[in-house]
Design an enzyme around this catalytic site. Structure first.
Site, PDB file in Angstrom:
ATOM      1  N   HIS A   1     -14.457  -8.794  22.472  1.00  0.00           N
ATOM      2  CA  HIS A   1     -14.570  -9.063  21.033  1.00  0.00           C
ATOM      3  C   HIS A   1     -14.079 -10.481  20.744  1.00  0.00           C
ATOM      4  O   HIS A   1     -12.949 -10.839  21.068  1.00  0.00           O
ATOM      5  CB  HIS A   1     -13.719  -8.030  20.292  1.00  0.00           C
ATOM      6  CG  HIS A   1     -13.816  -8.077  18.805  1.00  0.00           C
ATOM      7  ND1 HIS A   1     -14.814  -7.420  18.090  1.00  0.00           N
ATOM      8  CD2 HIS A   1     -13.025  -8.671  17.875  1.00  0.00           C
ATOM      9  CE1 HIS A   1     -14.623  -7.609  16.799  1.00  0.00           C
ATOM     10  NE2 HIS A   1     -13.544  -8.367  16.633  1.00  0.00           N
TER      11      HIS A   1
ATOM     12  N   GLY B   1      -5.292  -3.467  13.826  1.00  0.00           N
ATOM     13  CA  GLY B   1      -4.173  -2.533  13.955  1.00  0.00           C
ATOM     14  C   GLY B   1      -4.491  -1.315  14.808  1.00  0.00           C
ATOM     15  O   GLY B   1      -3.787  -0.312  14.739  1.00  0.00           O
TER      16      GLY B   1
ATOM     17  N   PHE C   1      -6.301 -12.176  10.660  1.00  0.00           N
ATOM     18  CA  PHE C   1      -5.187 -12.308  11.605  1.00  0.00           C
ATOM     19  C   PHE C   1      -5.071 -11.077  12.498  1.00  0.00           C
ATOM     20  O   PHE C   1      -5.371  -9.961  12.055  1.00  0.00           O
ATOM     21  CB  PHE C   1      -3.866 -12.507  10.853  1.00  0.00           C
ATOM     22  CG  PHE C   1      -3.887 -13.740   9.997  1.00  0.00           C
ATOM     23  CD1 PHE C   1      -3.563 -14.981  10.544  1.00  0.00           C
ATOM     24  CD2 PHE C   1      -4.284 -13.675   8.672  1.00  0.00           C
ATOM     25  CE1 PHE C   1      -3.615 -16.137   9.767  1.00  0.00           C
ATOM     26  CE2 PHE C   1      -4.355 -14.822   7.889  1.00  0.00           C
ATOM     27  CZ  PHE C   1      -4.022 -16.058   8.440  1.00  0.00           C
ATOM     28  N   GLY C   2      -4.575 -11.306  13.710  1.00  0.00           N
ATOM     29  CA  GLY C   2      -4.266 -10.194  14.597  1.00  0.00           C
ATOM     30  C   GLY C   2      -2.873  -9.675  14.288  1.00  0.00           C
ATOM     31  O   GLY C   2      -2.129 -10.289  13.505  1.00  0.00           O
ATOM     32  N   GLY C   3      -2.529  -8.551  14.870  1.00  0.00           N
ATOM     33  CA  GLY C   3      -1.168  -8.038  14.772  1.00  0.00           C
ATOM     34  C   GLY C   3      -0.767  -7.488  13.415  1.00  0.00           C
ATOM     35  O   GLY C   3       0.425  -7.350  13.128  1.00  0.00           O
TER      36      GLY C   3
ATOM     37  N   ASP D   1     -11.647  -2.123  13.500  1.00  0.00           N
ATOM     38  CA  ASP D   1     -11.017  -3.373  13.955  1.00  0.00           C
ATOM     39  C   ASP D   1      -9.817  -3.683  13.072  1.00  0.00           C
ATOM     40  O   ASP D   1      -9.958  -3.811  11.855  1.00  0.00           O
ATOM     41  CB  ASP D   1     -12.071  -4.490  13.857  1.00  0.00           C
ATOM     42  CG  ASP D   1     -11.545  -5.849  14.316  1.00  0.00           C
ATOM     43  OD1 ASP D   1     -10.435  -5.919  14.872  1.00  0.00           O
ATOM     44  OD2 ASP D   1     -12.278  -6.842  14.112  1.00  0.00           O
TER      45      ASP D   1
ATOM     46  N   MET E   1     -13.397  -2.697   8.752  1.00  0.00           N
ATOM     47  CA  MET E   1     -12.117  -3.376   8.995  1.00  0.00           C
ATOM     48  C   MET E   1     -10.975  -2.464   8.559  1.00  0.00           C
ATOM     49  O   MET E   1     -10.986  -1.923   7.454  1.00  0.00           O
ATOM     50  CB  MET E   1     -12.039  -4.677   8.198  1.00  0.00           C
ATOM     51  CG  MET E   1     -12.989  -5.779   8.645  1.00  0.00           C
ATOM     52  SD  MET E   1     -12.766  -6.317  10.350  1.00  0.00           S
ATOM     53  CE  MET E   1     -11.064  -6.875  10.356  1.00  0.00           C
TER      54      MET E   1
ATOM     55  N   SER F   1      -9.963  -7.709  21.766  1.00  0.00           N
ATOM     56  CA  SER F   1     -10.144  -8.954  21.015  1.00  0.00           C
ATOM     57  C   SER F   1      -9.374 -10.089  21.666  1.00  0.00           C
ATOM     58  O   SER F   1      -8.157 -10.017  21.835  1.00  0.00           O
ATOM     59  CB  SER F   1      -9.655  -8.766  19.578  1.00  0.00           C
ATOM     60  OG  SER F   1      -9.546 -10.029  18.963  1.00  0.00           O
TER      61      SER F   1
ATOM     62  N   SER G   1      -3.840  -7.079  19.954  1.00  0.00           N
ATOM     63  CA  SER G   1      -2.452  -7.040  20.435  1.00  0.00           C
ATOM     64  C   SER G   1      -2.213  -5.883  21.390  1.00  0.00           C
ATOM     65  O   SER G   1      -1.460  -6.026  22.360  1.00  0.00           O
ATOM     66  CB  SER G   1      -1.469  -6.912  19.268  1.00  0.00           C
ATOM     67  OG  SER G   1      -1.998  -7.445  18.109  1.00  0.00           O
TER      68      SER G   1
ATOM     69  N   ASP H   1     -13.449 -13.225  17.796  1.00  0.00           N
ATOM     70  CA  ASP H   1     -13.295 -13.394  16.348  1.00  0.00           C
ATOM     71  C   ASP H   1     -13.534 -14.846  15.952  1.00  0.00           C
ATOM     72  O   ASP H   1     -12.716 -15.716  16.242  1.00  0.00           O
ATOM     73  CB  ASP H   1     -11.881 -12.968  15.933  1.00  0.00           C
ATOM     74  CG  ASP H   1     -11.682 -11.468  16.059  1.00  0.00           C
ATOM     75  OD1 ASP H   1     -12.442 -10.722  15.413  1.00  0.00           O
ATOM     76  OD2 ASP H   1     -10.795 -11.044  16.817  1.00  0.00           O
TER      77      ASP H   1
ATOM     78  N   MET I   1     -13.624 -17.437  13.065  1.00  0.00           N
ATOM     79  CA  MET I   1     -13.104 -17.603  11.694  1.00  0.00           C
ATOM     80  C   MET I   1     -13.260 -19.059  11.284  1.00  0.00           C
ATOM     81  O   MET I   1     -12.983 -19.963  12.082  1.00  0.00           O
ATOM     82  CB  MET I   1     -11.624 -17.227  11.641  1.00  0.00           C
ATOM     83  CG  MET I   1     -11.322 -15.819  12.140  1.00  0.00           C
ATOM     84  SD  MET I   1      -9.588 -15.424  11.879  1.00  0.00           S
ATOM     85  CE  MET I   1      -9.438 -13.912  12.838  1.00  0.00           C
TER      86      MET I   1
ATOM     87  N   MET J   1     -16.308 -14.016  10.963  1.00  0.00           N
ATOM     88  CA  MET J   1     -15.627 -14.015   9.664  1.00  0.00           C
ATOM     89  C   MET J   1     -15.827 -15.403   9.084  1.00  0.00           C
ATOM     90  O   MET J   1     -14.924 -16.242   9.064  1.00  0.00           O
ATOM     91  CB  MET J   1     -14.136 -13.676   9.863  1.00  0.00           C
ATOM     92  CG  MET J   1     -13.928 -12.191  10.154  1.00  0.00           C
ATOM     93  SD  MET J   1     -12.367 -11.859  10.978  1.00  0.00           S
ATOM     94  CE  MET J   1     -12.838 -12.178  12.665  1.00  0.00           C
TER      95      MET J   1
ATOM     96  N   HIS K   1     -17.608 -11.259  16.225  1.00  0.00           N
ATOM     97  CA  HIS K   1     -17.279 -10.837  14.864  1.00  0.00           C
ATOM     98  C   HIS K   1     -17.135 -12.105  14.037  1.00  0.00           C
ATOM     99  O   HIS K   1     -16.148 -12.831  14.177  1.00  0.00           O
ATOM    100  CB  HIS K   1     -15.973 -10.016  14.909  1.00  0.00           C
ATOM    101  CG  HIS K   1     -15.470  -9.612  13.567  1.00  0.00           C
ATOM    102  ND1 HIS K   1     -14.186  -9.164  13.362  1.00  0.00           N
ATOM    103  CD2 HIS K   1     -16.078  -9.581  12.351  1.00  0.00           C
ATOM    104  CE1 HIS K   1     -14.016  -8.882  12.086  1.00  0.00           C
ATOM    105  NE2 HIS K   1     -15.144  -9.133  11.454  1.00  0.00           N
TER     106      HIS K   1
HETATM  107  C1  DX5 Z   1      -8.746  -9.589  12.534  1.00  0.00           C
HETATM  108  C2  DX5 Z   1      -9.692  -9.546  13.689  1.00  0.00           C
HETATM  109  C3  DX5 Z   1      -9.333  -8.576  14.741  1.00  0.00           C
HETATM  110  C4  DX5 Z   1      -8.016  -8.851  15.415  1.00  0.00           C
HETATM  111  C5  DX5 Z   1      -7.410  -7.500  15.684  1.00  0.00           C
HETATM  112  O1  DX5 Z   1      -9.323 -10.230  11.459  1.00  0.00           O
HETATM  113  O2  DX5 Z   1     -10.996  -9.233  13.260  1.00  0.00           O
HETATM  114  O3  DX5 Z   1     -10.358  -8.468  15.718  1.00  0.00           O
HETATM  115  O4  DX5 Z   1      -8.099  -9.542  16.612  1.00  0.00           O
HETATM  116  O5  DX5 Z   1      -6.142  -7.700  16.176  1.00  0.00           O
HETATM  117  P1  DX5 Z   1      -5.129  -6.502  16.318  1.00  0.00           P
HETATM  118  O6  DX5 Z   1      -5.757  -5.501  17.227  1.00  0.00           O
HETATM  119  O7  DX5 Z   1      -3.918  -7.149  16.904  1.00  0.00           O
HETATM  120  O8  DX5 Z   1      -4.891  -5.958  14.949  1.00  0.00           O
HETATM  121 ZN    ZN Z   2     -12.499  -8.791  14.844  1.00  0.00          ZN
END
Ligand code: DX5
Ligand code: ZN
Length: 264
Positions: A33, A175, A143-145, A173, A137, A9, A196, A35, A37, A68, A66
């Site tokens: 990937h 964590g 959010f990532g991380g 997708d 999901m 991602s 991440s 994202d 948003m 969102m 993806h």
């Molecule tokens: C979160 C995104 C993910 C995100 C995953 O809403 O859809 O694609 O980038 O990030 P990590 O792998 O850091 O959890």
């Molecule tokens: Zn995603």
């Protein structure tokens, strides 16, 4: 068994150097990937169609969008028309998911449907033949991380069973990292999104290779265990049947002996 695929991602990449960041995973990643948003469906704002269209011109890796966003019925087809290989929209946001999936496929993209952690997979089982990908999901989107949600694992297992022989990829997708990818693979996922864990690593391509190896290893172990259990169940079943037959014969002999005693 479907091959393991890794989709890094770019949410965790440097947004000021997206083309370069895409190049760092070329050849190692199966997908890129992206994202999208809109700050309405999720409380975060990233990028939209103009950036995705530019990225599509800068990478040879197929792009996995993806979305969102609210109103994917209106916005998702544009991503397919721009050349995204896969376009995933959320069930919670779509007004007419079947119509939208068909529109995406007609535009040449794989059609993906995403579910937030609290959305039951049973709510979309009848739609599976209309889909190329089901995204479960493993964090709340936005959010990532974030920390991987183990609570989704039984849902992955149920989804895998429901998909059966259908040609629908099961994507996870959120964590997904060295510490969690094996659990996802054992549960039945085959496409792994990692932000991440890939872009946070010094060498993103090497991180992809080690995630892939971990997922493949976990799957092989799971396959061997399933085969072992099936073998044991077969043996146990046969033993059980043999035991029952023996009991029945024993009971019959007992009855015959009793009858013989009664006659005397
Ligand atoms: C979160 C995104 C993910 C995100 C995953 O809403 O859809 O694609 O980038 O990030 P990590 O792998 O850091 O959890
Ligand atoms: Zn995603």
């Amino acid at each position: 068994m479907r091959p393991v695929q890794i989709s890094p991602s770019i949410l965790a990449a440097d947004f000021a150097r997206l083309a370069e960041e895409a190049t760092r995973v070329e050849g190692a990643a199966d997908w890129l990937h992206v994202d999208v948003m809109d700050n309405h469906f999720v409380p975060n704002l990233t990028l939209g169609l103009p950036v995705v269209a530019a990225l599509l011109q800068s990478t040879a890796t197929p792009v996995d969008c993806h979305l969102m966003i609210e109103d994917p019925d209106r916005w998702a087809p544009g991503y397919a028309e721009a050349g995204a290989g896969s376009v995933t929209f959320h069930l919670e946001a779509a007004a007419a998911p079947v119509r939208l999936a068909r529109t995406l496929r007609a535009a040449g993209a794989r059609a993906g449907l995403a579910l937030k952690p609290a959305t039951a997979v049973e709510s979309c089982l009848d739609l599976l033949p209309e889909l190329d990908l089901l995204l479960l999901m493993t964090v709340e989107p936005g959010f990532g991380g974030q920390v991987f949600l183990d609570v989704v694992l039984p849902k992955i297992r149920r989804a895998k069973r429901a998909i059966g022989d259908l040609d629908v990829w099961l994507q996870v997708d959120g964590g997904v990292a060295a510490a969690t990818i094996e659990r996802c693979a054992e549960a039945g996922a085959d496409v792994f999104v990692a932000g991440s864990a890939v872009y946070g690593a010094a060498d993103p391509a090497a991180a992809i290779a080690s995630l892939r190896a971990a997922a493949e290893g976990a799957r092989a172990a799971e396959g061997a265990q399933e085969a072992g259990e099936a073998g044991e169940a077969g043996e146990a079943g046969e033993a059980g049947e043999a035991g029952e037959a023996q009991e029945a014969r024993g009971a019959q002999r007992g009855q015959e002996a009793q009858e013989a005693r009664d006659q005397r």
